[in-house]
Structure formats: structure tokens, C-alpha cells
Design a protein around this motif. Structure first.
Motif, mmCIF file in Angstrom:
data_model
loop_
_atom_site.group_PDB
_atom_site.id
_atom_site.type_symbol
_atom_site.label_atom_id
_atom_site.label_comp_id
_atom_site.label_asym_id
_atom_site.label_seq_id
_atom_site.Cartn_x
_atom_site.Cartn_y
_atom_site.Cartn_z
ATOM 1 N N HIS A 114 -4.265 -48.660 5.950
ATOM 2 C CA HIS A 114 -4.690 -49.545 7.026
ATOM 3 C C HIS A 114 -6.009 -49.009 7.577
ATOM 4 N N PRO A 115 -6.920 -49.886 7.994
ATOM 5 C CA PRO A 115 -8.236 -49.392 8.424
ATOM 6 C C PRO A 115 -8.200 -48.482 9.647
ATOM 7 N N THR A 116 -7.293 -48.740 10.580
ATOM 8 C CA THR A 116 -7.344 -47.931 11.808
ATOM 9 C C THR A 116 -6.055 -47.167 12.089
ATOM 10 N N SER A 117 -4.983 -47.460 11.350
ATOM 11 C CA SER A 117 -3.719 -46.774 11.620
ATOM 12 C C SER A 117 -3.302 -45.921 10.433
ATOM 13 N N SER A 118 -2.447 -44.952 10.709
ATOM 14 C CA SER A 118 -1.827 -44.185 9.638
ATOM 15 C C SER A 118 -0.373 -44.610 9.522
ATOM 16 N N TYR A 119 0.170 -44.541 8.331
ATOM 17 C CA TYR A 119 1.565 -44.875 8.102
ATOM 18 C C TYR A 119 2.330 -43.589 7.828
ATOM 19 N N VAL A 120 3.629 -43.631 8.060
ATOM 20 C CA VAL A 120 4.421 -42.442 7.764
ATOM 21 C C VAL A 120 5.634 -42.826 6.924
ATOM 22 N N ASP A 121 5.897 -42.009 5.911
ATOM 23 C CA ASP A 121 7.067 -42.200 5.046
ATOM 24 C C ASP A 121 8.008 -41.031 5.310
ATOM 25 N N LEU A 122 9.198 -41.328 5.792
ATOM 26 C CA LEU A 122 10.128 -40.257 6.182
ATOM 27 C C LEU A 122 11.158 -39.932 5.097
ATOM 28 N N ASN A 123 10.968 -40.464 3.886
ATOM 29 C CA ASN A 123 11.938 -40.174 2.822
ATOM 30 C C ASN A 123 12.125 -38.670 2.605
ATOM 31 N N ARG A 124 11.028 -37.933 2.630
ATOM 32 C CA ARG A 124 11.100 -36.501 2.348
ATOM 33 C C ARG A 124 11.529 -35.696 3.585
ATOM 34 N N CYS A 125 11.499 -36.357 4.720
ATOM 35 C CA CYS A 125 11.762 -35.687 5.983
ATOM 36 C C CYS A 125 13.206 -35.190 6.041
ATOM 37 N N GLY A 126 13.392 -33.888 6.185
ATOM 38 C CA GLY A 126 14.741 -33.334 6.274
ATOM 39 C C GLY A 126 15.291 -32.844 4.948
ATOM 40 N N VAL A 127 14.532 -33.028 3.875
ATOM 41 C CA VAL A 127 14.953 -32.486 2.575
ATOM 42 C C VAL A 127 14.955 -30.954 2.673
ATOM 43 N N ALA A 128 15.919 -30.322 2.001
ATOM 44 C CA ALA A 128 16.060 -28.867 2.134
ATOM 45 C C ALA A 128 15.048 -28.123 1.280
ATOM 46 N N LEU A 129 14.408 -27.139 1.895
ATOM 47 C CA LEU A 129 13.500 -26.256 1.169
ATOM 48 C C LEU A 129 13.993 -24.827 1.290
ATOM 49 N N MET A 130 13.735 -24.053 0.217
ATOM 50 C CA MET A 130 13.853 -22.605 0.356
ATOM 51 C C MET A 130 12.429 -22.100 0.485
ATOM 52 N N GLU A 131 12.166 -21.281 1.484
ATOM 53 C CA GLU A 131 10.865 -20.620 1.499
ATOM 54 C C GLU A 131 11.087 -19.208 0.988
ATOM 55 N N ILE A 132 10.459 -18.923 -0.147
ATOM 56 C CA ILE A 132 10.628 -17.622 -0.792
ATOM 57 C C ILE A 132 9.360 -16.834 -0.534
ATOM 58 N N VAL A 133 9.485 -15.798 0.278
ATOM 59 C CA VAL A 133 8.310 -15.054 0.744
ATOM 60 C C VAL A 133 8.198 -13.763 -0.052
ATOM 61 N N SER A 134 7.081 -13.580 -0.740
ATOM 62 C CA SER A 134 6.898 -12.343 -1.513
ATOM 63 C C SER A 134 6.326 -11.271 -0.611
ATOM 64 N N LYS A 135 6.392 -10.044 -1.098
ATOM 65 C CA LYS A 135 5.635 -8.978 -0.441
ATOM 66 C C LYS A 135 4.207 -9.043 -0.960
ATOM 67 N N PRO A 136 3.252 -8.439 -0.270
ATOM 68 C CA PRO A 136 1.864 -8.507 -0.754
ATOM 69 C C PRO A 136 1.677 -7.548 -1.921
ATOM 70 N N ASP A 137 2.416 -7.799 -2.998
ATOM 71 C CA ASP A 137 2.476 -6.857 -4.117
ATOM 72 C C ASP A 137 1.599 -7.251 -5.287
ATOM 73 N N MET A 138 0.950 -8.412 -5.226
ATOM 74 C CA MET A 138 0.183 -8.864 -6.380
ATOM 75 C C MET A 138 -1.290 -8.546 -6.182
ATOM 76 N N THR A 139 -1.950 -8.227 -7.296
ATOM 77 C CA THR A 139 -3.339 -7.759 -7.190
ATOM 78 C C THR A 139 -4.284 -8.506 -8.116
ATOM 79 N N SER A 140 -3.812 -9.566 -8.768
ATOM 80 C CA SER A 140 -4.719 -10.342 -9.616
ATOM 81 C C SER A 140 -4.210 -11.761 -9.736
ATOM 82 N N PRO A 141 -5.108 -12.699 -10.086
ATOM 83 C CA PRO A 141 -4.664 -14.082 -10.298
ATOM 84 C C PRO A 141 -3.554 -14.139 -11.339
ATOM 85 N N LYS A 142 -3.675 -13.338 -12.368
ATOM 86 C CA LYS A 142 -2.715 -13.345 -13.449
ATOM 87 C C LYS A 142 -1.323 -12.934 -12.946
ATOM 88 N N GLU A 143 -1.284 -11.891 -12.119
ATOM 89 C CA GLU A 143 0.008 -11.453 -11.567
ATOM 90 C C GLU A 143 0.625 -12.542 -10.695
#
Lengths: 494, 499
Positions: B150-179
């Protein structure tokens, strides 16, 4: 024939079941009283047609020989915090102006299932935040009580369930739902000479009830007497898998087990509740209550609840903290009010909508809540308040090892004139100083009328029970009710 | 392996990388409501009253999500917290109807664990490295804003809203893009084995926030930036490279790295500032009062443990030790759960058909799968899941080779026909008369003709040019239309030529 609107739940239920009158006659009688009492401003929405339709279906069931529910034919008022399918629900706030839910709260659905009917949606303090019903976006509720002797100053019906208390007291409905976060059933009940009980946290489902402070909010009945409260609470309570904090326990048959003989029971009297600033009339009524319970066979024990004085400050951290988050959903995006000033972006829309939609007291509590949860203040306020809450629970736990119920005043004063305290939030908050500790501990607590003060205004006594022990609370309440013989009622001026 | 560094004008810089991977938990319904989680449904059709944050609605935890998070934690050898709790993260945005995200800040369900990554999966002797996992917590996803409708408004799709995520947090152990790439690859592999996430980065069911900082060797950790929502492994490696380079250039120009959130623009190959620390929200985390703490009992944990499949590292070792596969083949077969399950099904069916042991057949199965089948799938540009040939059909083909019915060479032709016609191998062999000839009389007759026609070559062979044996084999097979049993051909030829 007696005036039906003089009757309470039990009498109406029995009268309808016995064929003394029809449910439709009952609904018509209360509809008429409501229509004649607009001056009290107790209702936000009247629903006479719904009341009649629900009554008719009870009469049809009776005619068909079907089994009738516990509250068959009893029309009630519904605090406008409960979402009712197809009927506007606003929490007395402009931000929910025109909001019509497509769902029914579990508590109201339970009541309809028990045969109760809906007379309308009752006024309240906005989002249940207030103790005088002066924060409603739909105007103040006026107490039917007056000091008299020419003093016609409008008085507070209490809050937040002020529409409920005023409507019952003025015989606009035989009973009504209330919700109690920090005294919102008990304080208005005390101010208007009626009875109200907040059950153990988790007895009544919070699903479909507009949230104020989730860890404290609890629905309960408000009615003329203890028996009516027992009947109505049975119909409201019960496990609801849609509320994670709902208690998965059967609902006791409280009405059947009512017993005002307190022989062998111990009643605790907390010394910390003798606070400065409490009216002499209140202190006298408390002593009278002690005498009545003794007379009912109970032993009186002196108990200590040492952290009582910290309850109110801790409550005014925890409740606003939760409210500040619970009320975030009112943002103008999906329902209710939306304010979009010219050229506004999303943030501007939020600000404009919430500025216009929320009342001053709601904003005050959102600000307090936001502040106490902020980085750098969280531990000093929120964490500390939670610790206090734990200590208060421990106080009660220790006390209930020495007694079965606790007797205390419900409020430090009787009702006050509207406009007296609304500029001074702290003195308003102090109204709930005796009510808040039981809320913080999630305990059942009830207010029963015990007499009038020197100005002829009703006073209430509070009974606090142990976790899940509503029965002892109701029984002690009944013992007081029988001895108080409270029959006073407001002179009709409306 | 050489240490990865970024060369600046004034010297070398090391890179330190930490990743927060958001993995959508594979469940039918959302974390706190009964709405479906199916991908690609019409906008706002999978939204319950709870997801839309209608007044008075309450969250009820979906314990299957917690179960999958616990199983994932167990697969990473992580500490499982029997007591965890949900907290609210408060902020306003139109894709967040509640005005807060329900997450786990103070008491996550999974604590420390680790992932062992192989730095070069093509090299069986490549070094491995253990990357620490700090925690896994469970939280709600947000909805999706659309600004182009829409030219002046934004739309919102709530299908994904409330879907379960796991956030897996690494330690700062990597030292290259390859790792960093290897870590996400391995993590994705484990999630797919466990079945807790489909790992589909294109559909957004896995995405990473990339924390990067640089420092001169030996110095303290530098200030980090966080690049949000990186949705492929290739982009992830590019982000590390680009962001490290940007930080080094900034420092050498006398500037300072600011702690901020950045966005990756793959078209312009750059990261851009999204918001700085000063604009960062104060999320006002506090325990969600609508929810009780999650307390897990021993029976629940035991079920989680016993329902875990064999994981890639264990599998690889078993393939090498018990099936005698090469380290390389074992690694490739186990890298993705689909490949290993396909392989194991192929092997099991081949064992059943031939009565031979799995050790006898494993190598043949592995080679066929990795070269023939993968080659064919590659040509068709389809994945293993979309393979036109099933493990059982593959086993049918391989069994024909194993019992000598057809030669390996004929098997290739049969496979081509299978792909084209979807017919079974046995039927094809039968109809096209491709059965291998083991009749010594017929073979001998063909050989006699060839020897007679090539006396000069026979003489050369007998004169010592033994390489000509191949010529005779080829001629014989040609005469037999490829169907002669090569072993018998060899035997008879040798007997005749050497006599």
C-alpha cells in the motif's frame, strides 16, 4: 407477592425452581430497577433483552422438566472487565471503546452454564485501577448510600468493582461478578454493606478477563450474603486448561458445607493491623467482630504478621510492573481506539493512541511499572518487592499454623465523598492497606457487613483464610452475618 | 591449517565470532497457542485470539516445544535445566501484538554444551574444533510486516507470530568465516537428526545473528557488532569477512568500533548500521506472571533421552569401524540425516534381498549412492527427498549386481532406464534381456571366434604384451553385447591365451 428485587440468589433460585415466579418475571423486575437507577451510573451497558432471553430459556427448561443449574433464573451484573461475546467490553477505558469480543470469558461462560442471566456490563475503575470508581472513562459510579442529615454529597461506592457494589446495594441486581487485584471486591463490598469474596488465586480462570496484574487478579462473587457468595463462587470457579495459573482441583460444595458453629476453630487477630489512621468506628467494629466469633465458639489468638507494613509499597511496585506490560497490547493496531495524527509514523500512532485512550490513573501506573522494571532499577524495586511478597506469604504461613482464619477490618475508613481523594493517589492507595496482604499471598479473603459508622455508613469486616480454605472463610463470615443482623439499606434517592 | 587473520596496513588482526542461531521448532502448533505453524499459508489465517493478543487472552505452553528443546540440548551434551521460566521482553512494534515477546532470559531450559566441527569436511584428516554452546532458550517468533502492499500503510501478517523458536547461543569461540560456517552446518545437521528443526534457511526456519569483533593478536576482545537475521551459510561467512574488514579499516583510520546492531545487504555486499547502543531498547525483562515455571520430571527427561536417534558423530564412527567405510564416505553419508537414513535403508534392503552381511554390501551401497545416485540427482537438480528412485528400488538394482545377474557396467545402463521409465531394475533386466551370461560354452565360442580373427594380437600377447588382455576382454564383451560375466570372460581368455 414480595418484591422480587429484594431477594438474593438462593431465594430467586428456589423461587424459580419451585414455580413461585418465573425467571422472566425476575429479569423484568431487575430490568425495571436498572432503568430507574441511571443516576447511579452503575452500568456501562444495559442488556435487558439478553436478560429476558436467558430467563426465558430457563423457564423453558423448567417447563420441559430439565435439570436446572445452580443459579437458574438468577440475573446478575457482569463487571465490564469480563469479555462477553457480542456485548461491548471496555474495562471502562476509551482505548477499548466499541470493542465487542467474539469470545466469552471462562467465568462468565460458567455462570451462564449454571443458569444465570446477564443484566448488563457494570462500570468500574478504568482497567480495575482505583478504589473509588472515579477513574472510569464512563463517569463516576455514585454510591446509593448517603451520609444523610442534609449531607447529600455523592459518596464513593468503592473500587474497582464499584458498579457491582452500587448495583447490588441498590437492588439493581441480586449479585454481580467482581475482580480483586488488591482489594477490588472487598473494599467496595465494605463501602456498600454487601458481601464479597476473593477466592484463592487460581480458583477462577482469568481467561477472557481483561488483565490488570496477572499474578494478583482473581475473580469472585459479590452478593447480599454469605450463602449467595458460596453459591455463586461454586458456579464461577473451576479448572481451566486455557489459564496456566488455574488450579486443577475440584470445586468444593461450599454452600452445602456452610456451618456457623466455630467450636474448636481458632481465629487469629493480627496485631500489626492496628494501624495509625484507622477510624475508631473501624476499631470498635473489629472488637465487636472478635466478640461475635467468640460467641460462635471460636478461640481468639493473638497473631503477628510482621511484614504487613511493607505489603502496600511492594504491591504498588508489582501490580504496576505487570500492568505496564499487560497494557502494551492496547496499541491501536488491531482493535479499539486508534489515533493517527497527520503524517504520523508507527511510534507517533502509539503515542497518540495511548495518550488519548488511557486515563490519568492508568497512565500513572504504566509509568510507575515501566520505571521499576527499567535497567538499573529492576533489582532495587521489582526484585526487592518480590522478596517482600515471599516474606508476606511466609508471615501468613506461620500464622495459619496457629489459627484457622484471620479477622481484620476490610478498610481503614468507611466510604468517602467523591472527589475527596482523587487528587492524592497515596491516600487513595491507603484504602487497600488491609486488603492487599491477602492478595499478595494469593489467599481467600472476604468482606461481610458488620454495622454502620457514626455517619450511618456501612462497615465491613474481613476474614482471611488459608490457601484453598474458602470454607472456613465462608463459615466465619456466616457467624458474623448471623450476629450482626445487618439489615440497613440506603434510602432510595435515585 | 593457517590461522585466519585480516591484514591491515599496520598489522594483522584476529577475528572473534559468536553466533545466536534462531531455529524454528518443528511442531504442529505454536509455542503458546493451538494455531498451525505451517509455512506458506495465506496471510493471517493461522492466528488465534492469543496470537493476536486480544484482551484477556492467556498463553498456555506447548510442552512439545519444550521437549524438542530438551532433546536438542541432550544432543549437544548440554546441561538440561529441570527448572526454567519464561520472561517477558517488552517493546512496541506492529509485528508484536502483545507488546512483549515471551522468552527465557533468567532461567533458560538448556545450559552449556558443545559442538565438534570438522574444519574441512572434504579432508578426512582435517582438524576438528569444539565450539562452546552457552545456552538454548525457547521464545516466540514475531509476525511479519509488509511495506510494499500500500502506498502509505504497512500491512502485518501474524501467521508466524507466536511460532516457537530455540535461540542457540554459542560462545565467542570461532575465529574464521570457515569455522562459523562449519558450526552452523554441523548445528543444522544435528537439529535435523534430532528432528527439532527442519533447518530450512531459505524459508527462515533457521537464521543467525552474527557477533563479530577484531583485535590485534594478544589484545583484549574488541567491541563487537551484531549483524541480524543472516539466512544462509554463504551469507554468514560473507558477513564475517566484510564486517571484520570494515572494523579493521575503521580502527586503522583512527576510528572506533561502536557496539551496534547491523543489517547485511547481500546485493551491495556490505553491512549497515540499524541502531546503535544508545538507541537500544530497554526491554524491561521480568518473569511472565501468566505462566508458571517449567519443571521437568525424570520421566520426561528419560523419554527425551530415549527418543534421541543415533547422532552424526556416533554414526560416522560406526560406519567406519563396523561397516568398513572410508572416513570420507562415512563423513559424507552422515553429514545430513536424510543421506544416512537413505543409505541405511538401501543397505538394509540389500541385505534382505541378497542374504549377505551389511559389512559385505556397505561399500557397494555407499559408492553407488554417492556417485551414481548423487550424480543423477545433480543432473536432475533435485534433492535426495525428491529422488525418483527409492532405497528399495536402489537395493533391487544393487542386488542384481551382487548376485551376478548383471555386471556393474550394465547396472549403470539399467539405472539410466530406471530414472527415465520409473520401472524396477528386475523388470528392465528381464524385458531388455540384460541378464549377464555366465554360460561358459557361449562365452568360449565367442572367444574362439575373436582369437581366430586376431592372430597377430594373440602373437603379440604371447610375446609379452600382456596389456592386450584388455583388448580381448573388450572384444568379447562387445560380441556378447556386454552381458558376459566379466570374471568368466577373464578366466577363459587367460586359459586360452596362456596355453
Amino acid at each position: 407477592m414480595t418484591d422480587i428485587t429484594e431477594l438474593g440468589i438462593a431465594a430467586i433460585r428456589d423461587g424459580v425452581a419451585g414455580g413461585d415466579f418465573t425467571a422472566v418475571e425476575v429479569a423484568e423486575a431487575f430490568n425495571a430497577n436498572i432503568a430507574a437507577a441511571l443516576a447511579l451510573n452503575a452500568f456501562i451497558v444495559e442488556t435487558p433483552e439478553i436478560a429476558l432471553n436467558m430467563a426465558k430459556s430457563v423457564d423453558d427448561d423448567r417447563a420441559a422438566g430439565k435439570e436446572l443449574g445452580k443459579m437458574a433464573g438468577v440475573p446478575i451484573g457482569m463487571k465490564d472487565l469480563f469479555c462477553t461475546e457480542g456485548t461491548q467490553t471496555t474495562a471502562a477505558s476509551n482505548i477499548l471503546g466499541g470493542f465487542v469480543p467474539q469470545y466469552e470469558s471462562t467465568v462468565s461462560a460458567n455462570l451462564w452454564k449454571a443458569g444465570a442471566g446477564m443484566l448488563g456490563k457494570l462500570n468500574l475503575d478504568q482497567f480495575a485501577m482505583g478504589s473509588s470508581n472515579e477513574t472510569s472513562a464512563f463517569g463516576n459510579v455514585i454510591s446509593p448510600w448517603r451520609i444523610g442529615g442534609g449531607n447529600n454529597a455523592p459518596l464513593a461506592p468503592g473500587g474497582s468493582s464499584g458498579g457491582s457494589s452500587a448495583a447490588i446495594s441498590a437492588r439493581l441486581c441480586p449479585a454481580a461478578t467482581g475482580t480483586d487485584t488488591g482489594g477490588s471486591i472487598r473494599q467496595p463490598a465494605a463501602f456498600t454493606g454487601i458481601t464479597g469474596i476473593k477466592p484463592t488465586y487460581g480458583r477462577c480462570s482469568r481467561w477472557g478477563v481483561v488483565a490488570f496484574a496477572s499474578s494478583l487478579d482473581q475473580a469472585g462473587p459479590m452478593a447480599h450474603d454469605v450463602r449467595d457468595c458460596a453459591i455463586m463462587l461454586e458456579s464461577m470457579a473451576g479448572f481451566d486448561p486455557k489459564d496456566s495459573t488455574s488450579l486443577d482441583l475440584p470445586v468444593p460444595d461450599w454452600e452445602a458445607a456452610l456451618n456457623s458453629n466455630l467450636k474448636g476453630k481458632k481465629v487469629g487477630v493480627p496485631r500489626e493491623y492496628r494501624m495509625d489512621g484507622t477510624d475508631q468506628d473501624i476499631l470498635d467494629s473489629w472488637d465487636q467482630g472478635i466478640a461475635w466469633l467468640k460467641d460462635a465458639g471460636a478461640d481468639i489468638v493473638d497473631i503477628s504478621l510482621p511484614h504487613t507494613k511493607y505489603a502496600l509499597p511492594a504491591y504498588y511496585i508489582i501490580a504496576p510492573a505487570e500492568a505496564s506490560s499487560n497494557l502494551s497490547r492496547y496499541d491501536g493496531v488491531r482493535y479499539g481506539m486508534r489515533e493517527v495524527p497527520e503524517g504520523a509514523n508507527l511510534q507517533d500512532m502509539y503515542a497518540a493512541t495511548r495518550s488519548a485512550g488511557f486515563g490519568a490513573e492508568v497512565k500513572r501506573r504504566i509509568m510507575i511499572g515501566t520505571y521499576v522494571l527499567s535497567a538499573g532499577f529492576y533489582d532495587a524495586y521489582y526484585t526487592q518487592a518480590q522478596k517482600v511478597r515471599t516474606l508476606i506469604s511466609q508471615d501468613f504461613k506461620a500464622a495459619f499454623s496457629e489459627c484457622d482464619v484471620i479477622l481484620a477490618p476490610t478498610t481503614p475508613t468507611a466510604s468517602f465523598p467523591l472527589g475527596d481523594k482523587d487528587k492524592d493517589p497515596l491516600s487513595m492507595y491507603l484504602n487497600d492497606v488491609f486488603a492487599v496482604p491477602a492478595s499478595m499471598a494469593g489467599l481467600p479473603a472476604m468482606s461481610v457487613p458488620c454495622g454502620l459508622d457514626k455517619d450511618g455508613l456501612p462497615l465491613g469486616l474481613q476474614i482471611i483464610g488459608n490457601m484453598l480454605d474458602e470454607q472456613s472463610v465462608l463459615n466465619a463470615g456466616l457467624a458474623i452475618e448471623e450476629r450482626a443482623g445487618f439489615t440497613a439499606r440506603p434510602d432510595k434517592w435515585w | 591449517m593457517n590461522k585466519y587473520t585480516v591484514q591491515g596496513a599496520t598489522g594483522e588482526f584476529e577475528v572473534v565470532i559468536g553466533l545466536e542461531v534462531h531455529a524454528q521448532i518443528s511442531t504442529q502448533s505454536k509455542l503458546f497457542s493451538g494455531s498451525s505453524t505451517e509455512f506458506g499459508a495465506e496471510q493471517n489465517t493461522q492466528v488465534s485470539l492469543v496470537d493476536a493478543a486480544m484482551p484477556g487472552m492467556l498463553p498456555v505452553p506447548n510442552m512439545e516445544c519444550m521437549r524438542q528443546a530438551v532433546r536438542t540440548g541432550m544432543a549437544l551434551g548440554a546441561q538440561i535445566n529441570k527448572y526454567s521460566r519464561f520472561d517477558r521482553k517488552n517493546y512496541f512494534y506492529a509485528d508484536l501484538p502483545q507488546g512483549y515477546q515471551i522468552s527465557q532470559l533468567y532461567h533458560p531450559i538448556v545450559g552449556e554444551g558443545e559442538i565438534e566441527v570438522t574444519l574441512d569436511e572434504k579432508d578426512p584428516d582435517s582438524a576438528t574444533k569444539k565450539i562452546g554452546v552457552e545456552r538454548i532458550h525457547v521464545e516466540q517468533d514475531a509476525g511479519k510486516l509488509m511495506h510494499d502492499q500500500h502506498p502509505t500503510s504497512s500491512y502485518v501478517d501474524l501467521n508466524r507470530c507466536g511460532v516457537a523458536l530455540m535461540e542457540i547461543v554459542s560462545k565467542p569461540d570461532m575465529t574464521s568465516p570457515k569455522e562459523a560456517g562449519a558450526y552452523v552446518k554441523k548445528l543444522r545437521s544435528i537439529l535435523r537428526y534430532v528432528g527439532s528443526c527442519d533447518g530450512n534457511m531459505e524459508q527462515g526456519s533457521m537464521r543467525a545473528d552474527v557477533n563479530v569483533s577484531v583485535r590485534r593478536p594478544g589484545e583484549e576482545l574488541g567491541t563487537r557488532t551484531e549483524t541480524k537475521n543472516v539466512n544462509s551459510i554463504r551469507f554468514l561467512m560473507q558477513v564475517v569477512e566484510i564486517e571484520a574488514r570494515r572494523q579493521v579499516d575503521l580502527i586503522e583510520d583512527g576510528g572506533e568500533v561502536v557496539q551496534e546492531t547491523r543489517l547485511f545487504d547481500p546485493n551491495r555486499m556490505e553491512t549497515r548500521s540499524m541502531r546503535s547502543k544508545e538507541d537500544a531498547h530497554d526491554y524491561r525483562y521480568f518473569p511472565d506472571p501468566d505462566l508458571l515455571p517449567v519443571e521437568l520430571d525424570d520421566a520426561f527427561l528419560e523419554e527425551c533421552r530415549s527418543s534421541l536417534p543415533e547422532l552424526p558423530d556416533e554414526k560416522r564412527e560406526r560406519y567406519e569401524k563396523e561397516l568398513g567405510l572410508t572416513a570420507y564416505n562415512a563423513a559424507v553419508l552422515t553429514a545430513e540425516s536424510e543421506t544416512s537414513y537413505w543409505f541405511e535403508e538401501l543397505l538394509a534392503q540389500s541385505v534382505e534381498r541378497t542374504g549377505k552381511s551389511d559389512k559385505d554390501l556397505a561399500k557397494q551401497c555407499a559408492n553407488w549412492l554417492l556417485s551414481e545416485l548423487f550424480g543423477a540427482l545433480n543432473k536432475l537438480s533435485v534433492t535426495l527427498e525428491e529422488s525418483p528412485v527409492s532405497p528399495s528400488q536402489g537395493a533391487e538394482l544393487l542386488s542384481l549386481v551382487a548376485d551376478g545377474t548383471i555386471s556393474g557396467k550394465i547396472a549403470k545402463d539399467v539405472f539410466e532406464i530406471m530414472l527415465e521409465t520409473k520401472q524396477g531394475a528386475e523388470q528392465i533386466v528381464e524385458e531388455k534381456g540384460l541378464k549377464q551370461v555366465s554360460d561358459t560354452g557361449a562365452i568360449e565360442a565367442a572367444i574362439n571366434t575373436i582369437i581366430a580373427a586376431n592372430e597377430d594380437k594373440v602373437a603379440q600377447y604371447r610375446g609379452g604384451n600382456e596389456r592386450l588382455l584388455g583388448f580381448f576382454v573388450g572384444q568379447t564383451m562387445k560380441a556378447m553385447q556386454g552381458k558376459a560375466n566379466p570374471q568368466i570372460v577373464n578366466e577363459i581368455l587367460k586359459k586360452k591365451l596362456d596355453s
